[in-house]
Design an enzyme around this catalytic site. Structure first.
Site, PDB file in Angstrom:
ATOM      1  N   ASN A  98     -74.262 -62.465  36.611  1.00  0.00           N
ATOM      2  CA  ASN A  98     -73.083 -61.667  37.465  1.00  0.00           C
ATOM      3  C   ASN A  98     -72.381 -62.585  38.102  1.00  0.00           C
ATOM      4  O   ASN A  98     -71.828 -62.429  38.647  1.00  0.00           O
ATOM      5  CB  ASN A  98     -74.604 -60.842  38.316  1.00  0.00           C
ATOM      6  CG  ASN A  98     -75.736 -59.996  36.968  1.00  0.00           C
ATOM      7  OD1 ASN A  98     -74.929 -59.472  36.265  1.00  0.00           O
ATOM      8  ND2 ASN A  98     -76.265 -59.725  38.196  1.00  0.00           N
ATOM      9  N   ASP A  99     -73.272 -63.715  38.593  1.00  0.00           N
ATOM     10  CA  ASP A  99     -72.722 -64.144  39.431  1.00  0.00           C
ATOM     11  C   ASP A  99     -72.427 -65.307  39.013  1.00  0.00           C
ATOM     12  O   ASP A  99     -70.930 -65.699  39.079  1.00  0.00           O
ATOM     13  CB  ASP A  99     -74.021 -65.282  40.170  1.00  0.00           C
ATOM     14  CG  ASP A  99     -74.173 -64.386  41.605  1.00  0.00           C
ATOM     15  OD1 ASP A  99     -73.501 -63.837  41.820  1.00  0.00           O
ATOM     16  OD2 ASP A  99     -75.294 -64.149  41.831  1.00  0.00           O
ATOM     17  N   CYS A 152     -80.760 -62.841  32.809  1.00  0.00           N
ATOM     18  CA  CYS A 152     -81.369 -62.004  32.793  1.00  0.00           C
ATOM     19  C   CYS A 152     -80.199 -61.077  33.318  1.00  0.00           C
ATOM     20  O   CYS A 152     -80.421 -60.155  34.647  1.00  0.00           O
ATOM     21  CB  CYS A 152     -82.676 -62.657  34.184  1.00  0.00           C
ATOM     22  SG  CYS A 152     -81.712 -63.911  35.263  1.00  0.00           S
ATOM     23  N   ARG A 205     -88.340 -64.434  41.196  1.00  0.00           N
ATOM     24  CA  ARG A 205     -87.732 -65.396  41.666  1.00  0.00           C
ATOM     25  C   ARG A 205     -87.603 -65.406  43.083  1.00  0.00           C
ATOM     26  O   ARG A 205     -87.803 -64.809  43.829  1.00  0.00           O
ATOM     27  CB  ARG A 205     -85.887 -65.017  41.587  1.00  0.00           C
ATOM     28  CG  ARG A 205     -85.023 -65.734  42.161  1.00  0.00           C
ATOM     29  CD  ARG A 205     -83.857 -64.667  41.494  1.00  0.00           C
ATOM     30  NE  ARG A 205     -83.538 -63.634  42.262  1.00  0.00           N
ATOM     31  CZ  ARG A 205     -82.510 -62.649  42.003  1.00  0.00           C
ATOM     32  NH1 ARG A 205     -81.147 -62.923  41.117  1.00  0.00           N
ATOM     33  NH2 ARG A 205     -81.534 -61.661  42.671  1.00  0.00           N
ATOM     34  N   ARG A 249     -68.029 -60.198  43.086  1.00  0.00           N
ATOM     35  CA  ARG A 249     -68.411 -58.657  41.965  1.00  0.00           C
ATOM     36  C   ARG A 249     -69.216 -58.176  42.832  1.00  0.00           C
ATOM     37  O   ARG A 249     -68.396 -56.756  42.720  1.00  0.00           O
ATOM     38  CB  ARG A 249     -69.620 -59.392  41.386  1.00  0.00           C
ATOM     39  CG  ARG A 249     -70.467 -59.976  42.915  1.00  0.00           C
ATOM     40  CD  ARG A 249     -72.370 -60.387  41.894  1.00  0.00           C
ATOM     41  NE  ARG A 249     -73.166 -59.251  42.001  1.00  0.00           N
ATOM     42  CZ  ARG A 249     -74.332 -60.174  42.040  1.00  0.00           C
ATOM     43  NH1 ARG A 249     -74.868 -61.599  41.250  1.00  0.00           N
ATOM     44  NH2 ARG A 249     -75.276 -59.247  41.571  1.00  0.00           N
ATOM     45  N   ARG A 256     -86.810 -59.431  41.369  1.00  0.00           N
ATOM     46  CA  ARG A 256     -85.397 -60.102  42.779  1.00  0.00           C
ATOM     47  C   ARG A 256     -86.194 -59.779  44.087  1.00  0.00           C
ATOM     48  O   ARG A 256     -86.517 -58.768  44.111  1.00  0.00           O
ATOM     49  CB  ARG A 256     -84.841 -58.519  42.263  1.00  0.00           C
ATOM     50  CG  ARG A 256     -83.572 -59.539  41.481  1.00  0.00           C
ATOM     51  CD  ARG A 256     -82.663 -58.238  41.363  1.00  0.00           C
ATOM     52  NE  ARG A 256     -81.677 -58.790  40.814  1.00  0.00           N
ATOM     53  CZ  ARG A 256     -81.234 -58.324  39.938  1.00  0.00           C
ATOM     54  NH1 ARG A 256     -81.997 -57.148  39.030  1.00  0.00           N
ATOM     55  NH2 ARG A 256     -80.540 -58.379  39.181  1.00  0.00           N
ATOM     56  N   GLU A 300     -75.827 -70.262  37.017  1.00  0.00           N
ATOM     57  CA  GLU A 300     -75.226 -69.089  37.652  1.00  0.00           C
ATOM     58  C   GLU A 300     -74.275 -69.384  38.742  1.00  0.00           C
ATOM     59  O   GLU A 300     -72.644 -69.075  38.428  1.00  0.00           O
ATOM     60  CB  GLU A 300     -75.412 -68.404  39.281  1.00  0.00           C
ATOM     61  CG  GLU A 300     -77.152 -67.658  39.044  1.00  0.00           C
ATOM     62  CD  GLU A 300     -77.486 -67.094  39.924  1.00  0.00           C
ATOM     63  OE1 GLU A 300     -77.682 -65.869  39.930  1.00  0.00           O
ATOM     64  OE2 GLU A 300     -78.097 -67.671  40.824  1.00  0.00           O
ATOM     65  N   HIS A 343     -74.998 -55.533  44.520  1.00  0.00           N
ATOM     66  CA  HIS A 343     -76.673 -55.360  44.211  1.00  0.00           C
ATOM     67  C   HIS A 343     -77.132 -53.999  44.776  1.00  0.00           C
ATOM     68  O   HIS A 343     -77.195 -53.277  43.970  1.00  0.00           O
ATOM     69  CB  HIS A 343     -77.275 -56.259  45.802  1.00  0.00           C
ATOM     70  CG  HIS A 343     -78.546 -57.117  44.944  1.00  0.00           C
ATOM     71  ND1 HIS A 343     -79.212 -55.973  46.217  1.00  0.00           N
ATOM     72  CD2 HIS A 343     -79.370 -57.032  44.864  1.00  0.00           C
ATOM     73  CE1 HIS A 343     -80.858 -56.350  45.915  1.00  0.00           C
ATOM     74  NE2 HIS A 343     -80.828 -57.158  44.765  1.00  0.00           N
TER      75      HIS A 343
HETATM   76  C1  PEP Z   1     -77.649 -62.932  38.018  1.00  0.00           C
HETATM   77  O1  PEP Z   1     -76.873 -63.295  39.037  1.00  0.00           O
HETATM   78  O2  PEP Z   1     -76.807 -62.336  37.385  1.00  0.00           O
HETATM   79  C2  PEP Z   1     -78.863 -62.375  38.189  1.00  0.00           C
HETATM   80  C3  PEP Z   1     -79.164 -61.685  38.045  1.00  0.00           C
HETATM   81  O3  PEP Z   1     -78.964 -61.915  39.879  1.00  0.00           O
HETATM   82  P1  PEP Z   1     -78.089 -61.050  40.773  1.00  0.00           P
HETATM   83  O4  PEP Z   1     -78.235 -59.593  39.902  1.00  0.00           O
HETATM   84  O5  PEP Z   1     -80.005 -60.323  41.891  1.00  0.00           O
HETATM   85  O6  PEP Z   1     -77.620 -61.688  41.882  1.00  0.00           O
HETATM   86 MG    MG Z   2     -76.970 -63.732  40.926  1.00  0.00          MG
END
Ligand code: PEP
Ligand code: MG
Length: 764
Positions: free
Chosen positions: A628-629, A676, A506, A639, A470, A605, A363
């Protein structure tokens, strides 16, 4: 066996230098295994030879002299096979080689085990014995375990350049550390070490100008802790036996000038500040205690540590916030830098971030990317405590950090920074342009936001809306959950700034690596634990306050969309939607704000949601992929974990195929789909995403112009052909290579990294 292993590792760890550590190692292993010879050979990367670095049993003159390639001798065989070699009669083996320098007699039994780190051979640990025998399974296992435990020490010494120091051939002072890119860019500056309070291990060394003032601080802290101990003693007078209370006397004596107090004062006089001096002294005591065999004495470790923490807490209370100085171009350095630590720093003075832990999509790295701050994470060998105020270059394109860089290196990197500035200036032309491919296809580009600072940059760069707000970020900047009105005002600023363009907010996504300082969550496996919607559905009082604040904030603007993070099952969506409906009904009844039902979206995710994508699309107004997740869970790669960062790739064929499948299924259900995650903001992956037909890509403002430029130069037809080609590939590396080759051909590779970074990195 475990006890012997523990002891050897402790002895090695507490040796004053790397050479001393190797000497201790060979002596202890020879003794523990009852053999006649023990040697450590380490790989010298310049000559590609395995050099004898430490030995017990041979002629001492041979150390640093005897060496061999991977094709020579039994040691070379062990290194090239990357497995133990266990021989009863070594001299009869075809690969046996005699080195006269060693004065070696005939040793029959030979056992060599490779020292490996991150799939690379660092050296070989060997024991030899006259007796004609094969080492048994237990002995081999012992050596393998020991070698695995020691590989970290050797790897660390290697990055510190201590291998060269030992060989006496090192001249350059630049130290190089390798990590992973968190946010691209290059910067030169000075390190400011950040460390959490009450953590003795992370206190950095810092030189002091006013020794007397520092000694006075120490005396105050010692006196305050003495007071605490006396008070505790009195409080316990009725409940403890006299012999149990004797411990308090021991504590008081330990604080004396002829014990810890005096030792700390000595270190201050030698130039370290009080907190650093305290860390040094407690560290030293810990190491000595760990070597003791007597379990009672070893238990005293916790008393010393406890006193150390009490003193630290006193010293840190005396320290005021303002004493922390951030020079221009500060580079934040820490074991673990959290998002909150980054955001609390004076960002106008921060030019880079370097952390020993974390990975590309932690993050904090995402927030640093949004802020355009070059960041390197996962630098596992970083000697954090000794870096305060050191001069540094951060090459976040290569994930590399240079400490005490040479003049040549500084000059090269200054040129790169100029090149980058020209690149950024060249992107200005794209601020007003549509993201339209040369063959006339428009791609909607939105931004990810969290801070107010993102808003101005996003608008300046022509964002068409917010694809991901976020909401946890403003929560992180406070010391408690913000109230409904406080939240309403924060959200209103975002919604107003973009109206009438849509803003996708979100709901609170905490847990995993997103901690709130005032709502700690301790879990063994946080990525698979209590996160995102799982928390907010368990705490409707938090969820409802947030949703009500969002709805009120959108009053009269009607550009709010609500997005639900970390969804796993349809019932979570049903429950959240029901709560949102309830909040709308409540507010309509209260009749203070004009409130309408927003569009509600689901984040994809969790892999289960891909399989159930049609069901979820039915329950939502839109879908947004959190790549990302999704990448973390599809590949089962944390991650945030530097050790497995090499496996985390958004070019992984499984990720690309899964993402494409979601797009087609959501469209089949007649709903819209966006993305996103960080994939959307990388020019390479963005080409593939546009070819997949996403309705919108959302990225940090710092990537917006790069992606828009890419879209303006890549015909959709060409992007589709590229996508079709790479979808047939079976490895992330080949996909990435193909995409980068395409970017090079289109003259766009500079958008990923400036031309000269690779060349500069060799100029150490
Ligand atoms: C993601 O997981 O791709 C996402 C946009 O959320 P975050 O990176 O804030 O977990
Ligand atoms: Mg995420």
């Amino acid at each position: 066996m475990l006890e012997i292993l523990r002891r050897i590792v402790q002895e090695v760890d507490s040796a004053p230098s790397f050479q001393a550590a190797l000497d201790v190692l060979v002596a202890s292993v020879r003794e523990a295994t009852g053999t006649e010879v023990c040697s450590v050979y380490l790989l010298d990367e310049r000559s590609n030879r395995l050099v004898l670095m430490a030995n017990e049993g041979f002629n001492p003159e041979s150390i640093g002299v005897v060496s061999m390639t991977f094709d020579e001798g039994l040691v070379g065989l062990c290194a090239s096979r990357e497995e133990p070699i266990n021989l009863q009669d070594a001299a009869t083996h075809p690969r046996y080689r005699y080195f006269p320098e060693t004065g070696e007699e005939r040793y029959n039994a030979f056992l060599g085990v490779p020292i490996m780190n991150r799939r690379k051979v660092l050296g070989v640990l060997v024991v030899q014995q006259r007796e004609n025998r094969r080492f048994d399974e237990g002995e081999v296992a012992f050596m393998v375990t020991l070698s695995a435990q020691l590989s970290g020490v050797v790897a660390h010494a290697k990055v510190l350049g201590q291998l060269e120091v030992v060989r006496g051939s090192r001249t350059a002072q630049t130290q190089i550390y390798q990590g992973t890119t968190g946010a691209t860019g290059v910067t030169l500056g000075r390190a400011v070490v950040l460390y959490p309070p009450a953590d003795l291990d992370q206190v950095p060394d810092r030189s002091v100008d006013d020794v007397d003032a520092e000694l006075a601080l120490l005396q105050q802290a010692l006196e305050a802790v003495r007071e605490d101990v006396r008070a505790l003693d009195e409080r316990m007078a009725d409940s403890l036996m006299p012999e149990e209370r004797a411990l308090f006397d021991v504590y008081l004596r330990m604080l004396d000038d002829n014990a810890l107090g005096g030792e700390i004062a000595e270190r201050i006089e030698a130039g370290n500040w009080a907190q650093g001096a305290l860390r040094e002294v407690i560290d030293e005591h810990m190491q000595n205690f760990a070597l003791m065999d007597d379990p009672y004495l070893r238990e005293r470790m916790s008393d010393v540590r406890d006193l150390g923490l009490r003193l630290l807490s006193q010293l840190q209370q005396q320290e005021t916030e303002d004493t922390r100085e951030f020079p221009e171009n500060s580079i934040l350095v820490g074991e673990d830098i959290s998002t909150a630590m980054l955001l609390e720093a004076p960002l106008d003075r921060v030019s880079g971030v370097v952390a020993a832990t974390g990975a590309a999509n932690s993050h904090m790295a995402i927030v640093a990317r949004a802020l355009g701050i070059p960041t390197v994470v996962g630098v596992s060998d970083l000697p954090v405590t000794s870096l305060d105020d050191a001069e540094m270059i951060v090459d976040a394109y290569l994930g590399r950090v240079f400490v005490q860089p040479s003049r040549v290196l500084r000059k090269r990197y200054k040129d790169i920074i100029k090149e980058e500035q020209q690149l950024v200036a060249g992107l200005d032309a794209y601020k007003q342009r549509d993201a339209m491919t040369p063959d006339g296809r428009r791609v909607a580009l939105h931004v990810n936001t969290g801070l107010m600072a993102d808003v101005a940059r996003a608008k300046d760069r022509g964002a068409e809306g917010v694809g991901l707000y976020r909401s946890e970020i403003p929560f992180m900047l406070r010391e408690r959950f913000p109230g409904e009105e406080e939240q309403r005002q924060i959200y209103r600023q975002q919604l107003e700034a973009f109206a009438p363009r849509p803003v996708t907010m979100r709901t609170l996504d905490i847990g995993g690596d997103k901690d709130l300082p005032y709502f700690p969550i301790e879990e063994d496996n946080p990525a698979l634990g209590w996160r995102g919607i799982r928390i907010t559905l368990d705490h409707p009082e938090i969820f409802m306050v947030q949703v009500r604040a969002m709805l009120k904030a959108a009053s009269g603007l009607n550009n709010l969309q609500i997005l639900l993070p970390m969804v796993t099952t349809v019932s979570e969506v049903e429950d959240a939607v029901a709560l949102i409906h309830r909040a709308v009904a409540e507010l309509q009844e209260e009749n203070e704000f004009e409130v309408t039902l927003p569009r509600i979206g689901v984040m994809i995710e969790v892999p289960a949601t891909i399989i159930q994508i049609a069901d979820l699309a039915r329950h939502a107004d839109f879908v947004s992929i959190g790549s990302n997740d999704l990448t973390q869970y599809l590949l089962a790669v944390d991650r945030n974990n530097a050790r497995v960062a090499g496996l985390y790739s958004q070019y992984h064929p499984a990720v690309l195929r899964a993402v494409r499948y979601v797009v087609s299924e959501v469209h089949r259900a007649g709903k819209t789909v966006s993305i996103c995650g960080e994939m959307a903001g990388d020019p390479g992956t963005a080409i593939l995403l546009m070819a997949m037909g996403f309705d919108m890509l959302s990225m940090s403002a710092s990537n917006l112009l790069k992606v828009r430029k890419t879209i303006c130069h890549v015909p959709m037809e060409r992007a589709e052909a590229l996508l079709n080609r790479v979808l047939a590939f079976d490895k992330p590396e080949t996909v990435r290579a193909e995409v980068e080759a395409e970017l090079s051909e289109l003259g766009l590779i500079d958008l990923i990294r400036p031309k000269s970074t690779a060349a500069a990195a060799t100029a150490t």
